[in-house]
Design a protein around this motif. Structure first.
Motif, PDB file in Angstrom:
ATOM      1  N   GLY A 176       0.798  -1.211   0.000  1.00 42.26           N
ATOM      2  CA  GLY A 176       0.000   0.000   0.000  1.00 42.26           C
ATOM      3  C   GLY A 176       0.834   1.266   0.000  1.00 42.26           C
ATOM      4  O   GLY A 176       2.037   1.243   0.317  1.00 42.26           O
ATOM      5  N   PRO A 177       0.219   2.411  -0.326  1.00 44.06           N
ATOM      6  CA  PRO A 177       0.956   3.681  -0.375  1.00 44.06           C
ATOM      7  C   PRO A 177       1.428   4.156   0.996  1.00 44.06           C
ATOM      8  O   PRO A 177       2.385   4.930   1.081  1.00 44.06           O
ATOM      9  N   ASP A 178       0.777   3.719   2.061  1.00 46.59           N
ATOM     10  CA  ASP A 178       1.139   4.201   3.400  1.00 46.59           C
ATOM     11  C   ASP A 178       2.584   3.851   3.748  1.00 46.59           C
ATOM     12  O   ASP A 178       3.306   4.668   4.339  1.00 46.59           O
ATOM     13  N   TYR A 179       2.999   2.653   3.405  1.00 42.18           N
ATOM     14  CA  TYR A 179       4.358   2.219   3.735  1.00 42.18           C
ATOM     15  C   TYR A 179       5.381   3.032   2.941  1.00 42.18           C
ATOM     16  O   TYR A 179       6.384   3.509   3.497  1.00 42.18           O
ATOM     17  N   ALA A 180       5.120   3.238   1.669  1.00 48.01           N
ATOM     18  CA  ALA A 180       6.043   4.005   0.830  1.00 48.01           C
ATOM     19  C   ALA A 180       6.157   5.446   1.324  1.00 48.01           C
ATOM     20  O   ALA A 180       7.247   6.034   1.329  1.00 48.01           O
ATOM     21  N   ARG A 181       5.041   6.022   1.754  1.00 50.85           N
ATOM     22  CA  ARG A 181       5.084   7.393   2.269  1.00 50.85           C
ATOM     23  C   ARG A 181       5.902   7.482   3.552  1.00 50.85           C
ATOM     24  O   ARG A 181       6.648   8.443   3.760  1.00 50.85           O
ATOM     25  N   LEU A 182       5.762   6.491   4.407  1.00 53.97           N
ATOM     26  CA  LEU A 182       6.560   6.478   5.631  1.00 53.97           C
ATOM     27  C   LEU A 182       8.045   6.331   5.314  1.00 53.97           C
ATOM     28  O   LEU A 182       8.896   6.931   5.983  1.00 53.97           O
ATOM     29  N   MET A 183       8.363   5.528   4.312  1.00 61.32           N
ATOM     30  CA  MET A 183       9.761   5.370   3.910  1.00 61.32           C
ATOM     31  C   MET A 183      10.343   6.716   3.466  1.00 61.32           C
ATOM     32  O   MET A 183      11.475   7.071   3.817  1.00 61.32           O
ATOM     33  N   LEU A 289       0.498  -5.355   9.435  1.00 62.58           N
ATOM     34  CA  LEU A 289      -0.779  -5.262   8.721  1.00 62.58           C
ATOM     35  C   LEU A 289      -0.642  -5.614   7.242  1.00 62.58           C
ATOM     36  O   LEU A 289      -1.389  -5.102   6.411  1.00 62.58           O
ATOM     37  N   SER A 290       0.284  -6.474   6.907  1.00 66.59           N
ATOM     38  CA  SER A 290       0.455  -6.915   5.511  1.00 66.59           C
ATOM     39  C   SER A 290      -0.658  -7.894   5.145  1.00 66.59           C
ATOM     40  O   SER A 290      -0.435  -9.084   4.943  1.00 66.59           O
ATOM     41  N   ILE A 291      -1.884  -7.367   5.110  1.00 64.29           N
ATOM     42  CA  ILE A 291      -3.063  -8.166   4.797  1.00 64.29           C
ATOM     43  C   ILE A 291      -3.928  -7.382   3.820  1.00 64.29           C
ATOM     44  O   ILE A 291      -3.729  -6.186   3.602  1.00 64.29           O
ATOM     45  N   ASP A 292      -4.879  -8.064   3.236  1.00 65.24           N
ATOM     46  CA  ASP A 292      -5.866  -7.390   2.405  1.00 65.24           C
ATOM     47  C   ASP A 292      -6.839  -6.687   3.349  1.00 65.24           C
ATOM     48  O   ASP A 292      -7.632  -7.340   4.030  1.00 65.24           O
ATOM     49  N   ARG A 293      -6.781  -5.393   3.400  1.00 59.22           N
ATOM     50  CA  ARG A 293      -7.603  -4.655   4.360  1.00 59.22           C
ATOM     51  C   ARG A 293      -9.051  -4.546   3.918  1.00 59.22           C
ATOM     52  O   ARG A 293      -9.918  -4.180   4.708  1.00 59.22           O
ATOM     53  N   GLY A 294      -9.307  -4.833   2.649  1.00 55.62           N
ATOM     54  CA  GLY A 294     -10.666  -4.763   2.119  1.00 55.62           C
ATOM     55  C   GLY A 294     -10.869  -3.493   1.317  1.00 55.62           C
ATOM     56  O   GLY A 294     -10.430  -2.408   1.718  1.00 55.62           O
ATOM     57  N   GLU A 295     -11.533  -3.623   0.160  1.00 52.17           N
ATOM     58  CA  GLU A 295     -11.831  -2.432  -0.645  1.00 52.17           C
ATOM     59  C   GLU A 295     -12.650  -1.441   0.166  1.00 52.17           C
ATOM     60  O   GLU A 295     -12.455  -0.232   0.084  1.00 52.17           O
ATOM     61  N   ARG A 296     -13.590  -1.964   0.939  1.00 52.40           N
ATOM     62  CA  ARG A 296     -14.315  -1.149   1.934  1.00 52.40           C
ATOM     63  C   ARG A 296     -13.916  -1.675   3.298  1.00 52.40           C
ATOM     64  O   ARG A 296     -14.019  -2.873   3.567  1.00 52.40           O
ATOM     65  N   HIS A 297     -13.462  -0.796   4.172  1.00 47.55           N
ATOM     66  CA  HIS A 297     -13.106  -1.226   5.507  1.00 47.55           C
ATOM     67  C   HIS A 297     -13.234  -0.075   6.495  1.00 47.55           C
ATOM     68  O   HIS A 297     -13.303   1.104   6.111  1.00 47.55           O
ATOM     69  N   ASN A 312     -12.228   1.969  -1.386  1.00 45.65           N
ATOM     70  CA  ASN A 312     -11.246   2.009  -2.476  1.00 45.65           C
ATOM     71  C   ASN A 312     -10.173   3.068  -2.244  1.00 45.65           C
ATOM     72  O   ASN A 312      -9.816   3.830  -3.145  1.00 45.65           O
ATOM     73  N   GLY A 313      -9.668   3.092  -1.022  1.00 46.47           N
ATOM     74  CA  GLY A 313      -8.561   3.970  -0.686  1.00 46.47           C
ATOM     75  C   GLY A 313      -8.943   5.383  -0.302  1.00 46.47           C
ATOM     76  O   GLY A 313      -8.073   6.173   0.074  1.00 46.47           O
ATOM     77  N   LYS A 314     -10.231   5.733  -0.386  1.00 44.34           N
ATOM     78  CA  LYS A 314     -10.660   7.093  -0.058  1.00 44.34           C
ATOM     79  C   LYS A 314     -11.545   7.096   1.187  1.00 44.34           C
ATOM     80  O   LYS A 314     -12.371   6.206   1.377  1.00 44.34           O
ATOM     81  N   VAL A 315     -11.367   8.119   2.025  1.00 46.32           N
ATOM     82  CA  VAL A 315     -12.191   8.264   3.224  1.00 46.32           C
ATOM     83  C   VAL A 315     -13.557   8.775   2.800  1.00 46.32           C
ATOM     84  O   VAL A 315     -13.686   9.870   2.246  1.00 46.32           O
ATOM     85  N   THR A 316     -14.597   7.980   3.065  1.00 41.24           N
ATOM     86  CA  THR A 316     -15.952   8.375   2.698  1.00 41.24           C
ATOM     87  C   THR A 316     -16.778   8.778   3.913  1.00 41.24           C
ATOM     88  O   THR A 316     -17.874   9.319   3.769  1.00 41.24           O
ATOM     89  N   PHE A 317     -16.249   8.502   5.091  1.00 41.07           N
ATOM     90  CA  PHE A 317     -16.919   8.932   6.324  1.00 41.07           C
ATOM     91  C   PHE A 317     -15.891   8.939   7.438  1.00 41.07           C
ATOM     92  O   PHE A 317     -15.002   8.083   7.487  1.00 41.07           O
ATOM     93  N   GLU A 318     -15.990   9.922   8.345  1.00 46.42           N
ATOM     94  CA  GLU A 318     -15.135   9.890   9.525  1.00 46.42           C
ATOM     95  C   GLU A 318     -15.828  10.569  10.694  1.00 46.42           C
ATOM     96  O   GLU A 318     -16.685  11.439  10.506  1.00 46.42           O
ATOM     97  N   THR A 319     -15.456  10.161  11.874  1.00 47.83           N
ATOM     98  CA  THR A 319     -16.029  10.737  13.079  1.00 47.83           C
ATOM     99  C   THR A 319     -15.035  10.658  14.219  1.00 47.83           C
ATOM    100  O   THR A 319     -14.154   9.789  14.231  1.00 47.83           O
ATOM    101  N   ARG A 320     -15.168  11.569  15.161  1.00 46.53           N
ATOM    102  CA  ARG A 320     -14.359  11.503  16.367  1.00 46.53           C
ATOM    103  C   ARG A 320     -14.779  10.287  17.190  1.00 46.53           C
ATOM    104  O   ARG A 320     -15.944   9.868  17.145  1.00 46.53           O
ATOM    105  N   SER A 321     -13.844   9.778  17.962  1.00 49.68           N
ATOM    106  CA  SER A 321     -14.121   8.588  18.768  1.00 49.68           C
ATOM    107  C   SER A 321     -13.562   8.765  20.170  1.00 49.68           C
ATOM    108  O   SER A 321     -12.624   9.537  20.395  1.00 49.68           O
TER     109      SER A 321
END
Length: 536
Positions: A176-183, A289-297, A312-321
């Motif tokens: 995923g892109p997250d690992y490359a960005r951290l690198m 977390l080297s797993i298939d996280r799911g297209e929707r997760h 599909n890699g985009k945040v479609t909803f978020e909320t404080r927790s």
């Protein structure tokens, strides 16, 4: 061939290897053995207790994988890969490319070659294990990390590598892109550290628009050094500086008010060396977390006190927790599961630990305490409190459970989201709405409370109905407890990232509220990870 040889990672390593491992290293390699030879005996002895490695070589009649003239491409591929261990924040000495190159140069006998053959195989297995699934075992580092890491089968590693070395090695790191960005962020931070950091710390106190003087100048210069403010000669805290402060606050989970208060200044003064440690821990967490996280997760970042729905890699909803309190028995664990259903107008079945530790002492002092909770016997029947002598029981032998019926004041609010698991963790509504206004939101007994639970329900149900709000509200308005199943279960990941890069590469940092990252970094250090290490 006795002169020392050093190869720098990223600086013509393939050329270095072609010199170090050329035909002169083994001018007259023997033919593949058909019986025990000094080489095969050395391999068997070096394999030691590793039945897998011993059997691997026995099955191939001790045909070489690394030390024959035909093996040059394979050994070059592995040595090139493992020389990048520092870039991944992995322990160099487990697969030390320089040490292996030196052993190739120093090898003189068949016994030397046999031991080197096994050492290379061990390095490959260790590298594949660590880069694909992490150098540490999560649960052994912190008991709150319940994550089951997917490990590669060692025999399959050897087979896949031999078939296509470069392709196999390229497939190991998280994709995923997250690992490359951290690198990339790690590389930038190491350059910052090497250049002397971000300059002088900002003096403690509070700075707000209109401020001048040495404190403001330190703030201005720090923001410039960190990339939040362009080149500036401002002598006072103007609108441009306030905007830079707001951007910094957003990236660090602080209220973006544009005022450099105590919390903002404390975050500004965190050294780049400390941020680098957070990135190294985040890289290890990504490997777990080297797993298939799911297209929707569903992505619940405990350190960020947030819950997001990702499509599909985009945040479609978020909320404080709100997450579990920072106490040993109430910290929210980390794991992945699948959300299967939601319960609308839920009853709260009080966990046994809360019943006996919190409510039983209250009832012993006053049998009518916590009147909103029903007392339930082992057959599920409601019991009158007047019929119970609470002082006759303790936490071990208390024979009753407690339940709160559906209501606006129910501890779970009006909806809970279930991904059944052995730790009894789930997401839910709450009547305590004021807690969502806080920056640090660790107040629960372990479950995750959502700031916008209804909107979260609508977002989930939108995948299976044209009227998600109507469906939800029809159940809610009934006042009765009801279950609505998700037609397609949604993977849910409870994670704990104190460092991550956004889509543009901008780094986000959060406090280590549970101290887990500190423990992980200590374990990485003990394993041999050194921030800013360079392969010698």
């Amino acid at each position: 061939m006795s002169s020392p040889f050093r190869c720098k990672a990223g600086l013509g390593l393939a050329l270095c290897l072609s010199v170090a491992l050329g035909a002169e290293a083994f001018a007259n390699p023997p033919a593949a053995p058909v019986e025990l030879t000094p080489f095969s005996r050395s391999v068997a002895g070096a394999a030691g207790r590793s039945e897998l490695i011993a059997q691997f070589y026995a099955d191939r009649s001790y045909r070489t994988l690394w030390t024959g003239p035909e093996d040059a491409a394979r050994r070059e591929a592995l040595l090139t890969a493992i020389a990048e261990a520092p870039a991944h924040g992995l322990p160099v000495q487990r697969y030390d490319a320089s040490a292996l190159i030196a052993r190739f140069r120093a090898a003189r006998t068949e016994a030397d070659r046999g031991r080197l053959e096994v050492a290379m195989t061990q390095a490959l297995l260790a590298w594949a294990h660590d880069l694909h699934g992490g150098a540490l075992e999560p649960g052994k580092v912190d008991p709150g990390i319940k994550r089951a890491v997917k490990r590669l089968d060692p025999r399959s590693v050897l087979t896949a590598f031999e078939a296509n070395p470069v392709h196999f090695l390229d497939s190991l790191a998280p994709r995923g892109p997250d690992y490359a960005r951290l690198m990339r962020a790690r590389l930038d931070l190491e350059a910052t550290v090497a250049a002397g950091g971000w300059g002088a710390a900002v003096p403690a106190g509070k700075l707000k628009p209109g401020a001048t003087g040495p404190g403001f100048l330190a703030l201005r210069d720090r923001l410039m050094a960190m990339g939040y403010l362009g080149r500036s000669t401002a002598a006072s805290y103007d609108a441009e500086v306030a905007a830079a402060v707001r951007s910094f606050q957003t990236d660090h989970g602080l209220s973006p008010d544009g005022v450099a208060g105590e919390g903002t200044i404390a975050a500004l003064n965190v050294a780049p060396e400390a941020r680098l440690k957070s990135i190294l821990v985040a890289l290890e967490r990504e490997r777990w977390l080297s797993i298939d996280r799911g297209e929707r997760h569903i992505w619940v970042n405990l350190a960020d006190f947030s819950t997001r729905l990702i499509d599909n890699g985009k945040v479609t909803f978020e909320t404080r927790s709100v997450i579990g309190k920072d106490s040993p028995d109430q910290r929210t664990p980390e794991f992945s599961d699948e959300m299967e259903y939601m319960v609308i107008n839920p009853s709260w079945h009080v966990p046994r630990s809360i019943t006996t530790k919190e409510y039983l002492p209250l009832l012993q002092r006053n049998p009518n305490a916590a009147g909103h909770l029903k007392l339930i016997d082992s057959r599920g029947r409601e019991v009158s409190r007047g019929a119970v002598n609470f002082n006759a029981y303790n936490a071990r032998n208390f024979p009753f459970s407690m339940r709160q019926p559906p209501s606006d004041g129910n501890a779970l609010g009006l909806v809970k989201f279930m991904f059944p698991n052995q730790w009894n963790i789930y997401l839910h509504d709450t009547p305590s709405k004021s807690l969502f206004d806080r920056e640090v939101r660790a107040f629960s007994h372990g479950c995750i409370r959502l700031g916008r639970p209804f909107d979260f329900a609508y977002a989930l149900l939108a995948a299976q109905t044209d009227d998600p709000e109507g469906l939800f509200q029809s159940h809610l308005s009934s006042g009765r407890e009801s279950v609505v199943r998700l037609e397609k279960p949604v993977p849910v990941h409870l994670v704990y990232f104190t460092a991550w890069a956004g889509p543009t590469g901008q780094m986000n940092y959060r406090d280590d509220i549970y101290g887990r990252d500190g423990v992980i970094f200590d374990a990485l250090s003990e394993a041999g990870v050194v921030p800013g290490a360079v392969q010698g």
